[in-house]
Design a protein around this motif. Sequence first.
Motif, PDB file in Angstrom:
ATOM      1  N   VAL A  59       0.836  -1.203   0.000  1.00 17.10           N
ATOM      2  CA  VAL A  59       0.000   0.000   0.000  1.00 17.10           C
ATOM      3  C   VAL A  59       0.870   1.252   0.000  1.00 17.10           C
ATOM      4  CG1 VAL A  59      -1.623   1.363   1.378  1.00 17.10           C
ATOM      5  CG2 VAL A  59      -2.020  -1.080   1.044  1.00 17.10           C
ATOM      6  N   ALA A  60       1.928   1.256   0.806  1.00 21.47           N
ATOM      7  CA  ALA A  60       2.824   2.420   0.855  1.00 21.47           C
ATOM      8  C   ALA A  60       3.461   2.673  -0.500  1.00 21.47           C
ATOM      9  CB  ALA A  60       3.898   2.207   1.926  1.00 21.47           C
ATOM     10  N   LEU A  61       3.886   1.601  -1.182  1.00 21.36           N
ATOM     11  CA  LEU A  61       4.500   1.752  -2.509  1.00 21.36           C
ATOM     12  C   LEU A  61       3.475   2.263  -3.516  1.00 21.36           C
ATOM     13  CD1 LEU A  61       6.886   1.318  -4.458  1.00 21.36           C
ATOM     14  CD2 LEU A  61       6.081  -1.046  -4.760  1.00 21.36           C
ATOM     15  N   LEU A  65       3.810   5.796  -5.571  1.00 21.62           N
ATOM     16  CA  LEU A  65       3.867   5.834  -7.035  1.00 21.62           C
ATOM     17  C   LEU A  65       2.627   6.478  -7.665  1.00 21.62           C
ATOM     18  CD1 LEU A  65       5.260   2.219  -7.666  1.00 21.62           C
ATOM     19  CD2 LEU A  65       6.527   4.375  -7.746  1.00 21.62           C
ATOM     20  N   HIS A  66       1.628   6.777  -6.831  1.00 16.57           N
ATOM     21  CA  HIS A  66       0.371   7.389  -7.309  1.00 16.57           C
ATOM     22  C   HIS A  66      -0.296   6.537  -8.387  1.00 16.57           C
ATOM     23  CE1 HIS A  66       1.366  10.955  -4.998  1.00 16.57           C
ATOM     24  NE2 HIS A  66       2.544  11.023  -5.607  1.00 16.57           N
ATOM     25  N   VAL A  82      -3.432  -9.023   0.630  1.00 19.28           N
ATOM     26  CA  VAL A  82      -2.885  -7.791   0.048  1.00 19.28           C
ATOM     27  C   VAL A  82      -3.945  -7.033  -0.753  1.00 19.28           C
ATOM     28  CG1 VAL A  82      -1.239  -6.905  -1.655  1.00 19.28           C
ATOM     29  CG2 VAL A  82      -0.490  -8.544   0.085  1.00 19.28           C
ATOM     30  N   ALA A  83      -4.781  -7.764  -1.509  1.00 14.51           N
ATOM     31  CA  ALA A  83      -5.822  -7.085  -2.294  1.00 14.51           C
ATOM     32  C   ALA A  83      -6.806  -6.360  -1.380  1.00 14.51           C
ATOM     33  CB  ALA A  83      -6.553  -8.092  -3.177  1.00 14.51           C
ATOM     34  N   GLY A  88      -8.789  -1.306   0.565  1.00 17.49           N
ATOM     35  CA  GLY A  88      -9.077  -0.535   1.767  1.00 17.49           C
ATOM     36  C   GLY A  88      -8.429   0.834   1.754  1.00 17.49           C
ATOM     37  N   ALA A  89      -7.340   0.958   0.992  1.00 18.42           N
ATOM     38  CA  ALA A  89      -6.653   2.243   0.858  1.00 18.42           C
ATOM     39  C   ALA A  89      -7.252   3.100  -0.257  1.00 18.42           C
ATOM     40  CB  ALA A  89      -5.168   2.005   0.588  1.00 18.42           C
ATOM     41  N   GLY A  90      -8.333   2.610  -0.877  1.00 14.66           N
ATOM     42  CA  GLY A  90      -9.007   3.385  -1.912  1.00 14.66           C
ATOM     43  C   GLY A  90      -8.393   3.269  -3.288  1.00 14.66           C
ATOM     44  N   ILE A  91      -7.573   2.234  -3.509  1.00 12.24           N
ATOM     45  CA  ILE A  91      -6.927   2.033  -4.807  1.00 12.24           C
ATOM     46  C   ILE A  91      -7.548   0.808  -5.471  1.00 12.24           C
ATOM     47  CG2 ILE A  91      -4.734   1.592  -5.994  1.00 12.24           C
ATOM     48  CD1 ILE A  91      -3.349   2.775  -3.471  1.00 12.24           C
ATOM     49  N   ALA A  92      -7.926   0.928  -6.730  1.00 10.92           N
ATOM     50  CA  ALA A  92      -8.515  -0.201  -7.457  1.00 10.92           C
ATOM     51  C   ALA A  92      -7.513  -1.339  -7.520  1.00 10.92           C
ATOM     52  CB  ALA A  92      -8.929   0.222  -8.862  1.00 10.92           C
ATOM     53  N   CYS A  93      -8.009  -2.567  -7.298  1.00 11.32           N
ATOM     54  CA  CYS A  93      -7.122  -3.725  -7.275  1.00 11.32           C
ATOM     55  C   CYS A  93      -7.737  -4.870  -8.054  1.00 11.32           C
ATOM     56  CB  CYS A  93      -6.851  -4.164  -5.833  1.00 11.32           C
ATOM     57  SG  CYS A  93      -5.647  -5.509  -5.708  1.00 11.32           S
TER      58      CYS A  93
END
Length: 448
Positions: A59-61, A65-66, A82-83, A88-93
């Motif tokens: 998640v940090a990476l 990297l945006h 991990v998915a 949960g961090a609001g990034i599509a996976c």
Amino acid sequence: MHTQLSVLILGSGGREHAIAIALAADPAVTHLHCAPGNPGTATIASNHPVDINDARAVVALARRLHVNLVVVGPEAPLVAGVADAVRGAGIACFGPSAAAARLEASKAFAKEVMAAAGVPTARSRYCESLADVEQALDHFGAPHVVKDDGLAAGKGVIVTDDRAAALEHASGCLPVVVEEYLDGPEVSLFAITDGHTALPLQPAQDFKRVGDGDAGPNTGGMGAYTPLPWAPPGLVDEIMESVVEPTIAELGRQDTPFVGLLYAGLALTSKGLRVVEFNVRFGDPETQAVLAALDSPLGQVLYAAATGNLESIGELAWKPGSAVVVVLAANGYPGTPELGGGIAGPRLSGSADNVHIVHAGTAVDADGDLVAAGGRVLGVVAQASSLASARQDAYAAIDELDAPSLFCRRDIAERAERGEIAVSDAYRVNSTLAQYAADVAEGDAGEW
């Protein structure tokens, strides 16, 4: 105008390099990252060191990297959740939750889901002791099929006529699932899903045994080809209707929606279609051939799945002809591979023709030279107008390489090219859900 995509691929093998090649060809993908990647991905993406099983580090990476899409390659990070963390961090996976990934992580769970969904599969017995195993082996008879219940990187299965060998395998990985042997040719089908809509990719066939003529022990896969010239008409529709869609629906009912790639390994038996196994990610090496044949923009398809909009994609488009991948493995594989052997020759850092080389287990040594760093080292992929041409081009490219410590099978897709693979008449008669339901009623399916 499509969403501009900045994508992070997790993984370091041939599957991830193949995914990267396909994503790099999508005009919507503006930035491409791999973690940790390999020397092959480094030619088309930015590689980043990370522990892909560490959800917080991933998640940090992704945030640093945006990126707006993370694609999880291997199964271990999916099982580790991990998915879930990325979403949960609001990034599509693109990749299922840990709960849904149990479909691969536990053979017993997969059997429970199939039973609930009415999905046709081999009769089986979950065994926690060697006494259970002995009883199951005697019940089903030879050939014996024993599967490690957990993750085993595609190598946790033994199929043998030798009862002692079956027991020895089981003793090393209890609990296990013992199954009836399934006759007939095997098929791999991938389906991309957002948990509701599912889109099939072209069916493929892979080659698990290490040697020509299917000799020797099982491996993670020594080659594959797509499509299947011998496949019965309507096979993909049948698999979707009787296997993929009911499985996805059942997981939804269990409040574990499946978002990602569902891989169904199937046998076209004399009793009809049967599921051999499920995986929850792109299969390796079938992915290398299937993605070489894909003509739709992969990034846009995966993003649509990851954001619940797969119905907007429509049917996937495919290049005419066939695609073949032949795996080059290090001497000694699937036992202890010989590492450090030098690799040189054309196409190792990209190609403009119909052949490309996927890096699966390579590294760059202290002198800057490419060397073998794993069991399966390279995948040589050819896409051509016919299966015969694709095979010829792939093997010609292999012969151009200077890699004395590597070996390959010389018969990948050979029987298909010669028209020697046949589906039994019994399969064509029996491959219906009604027939499977009748088998269940007679006690001839599911767990005994």
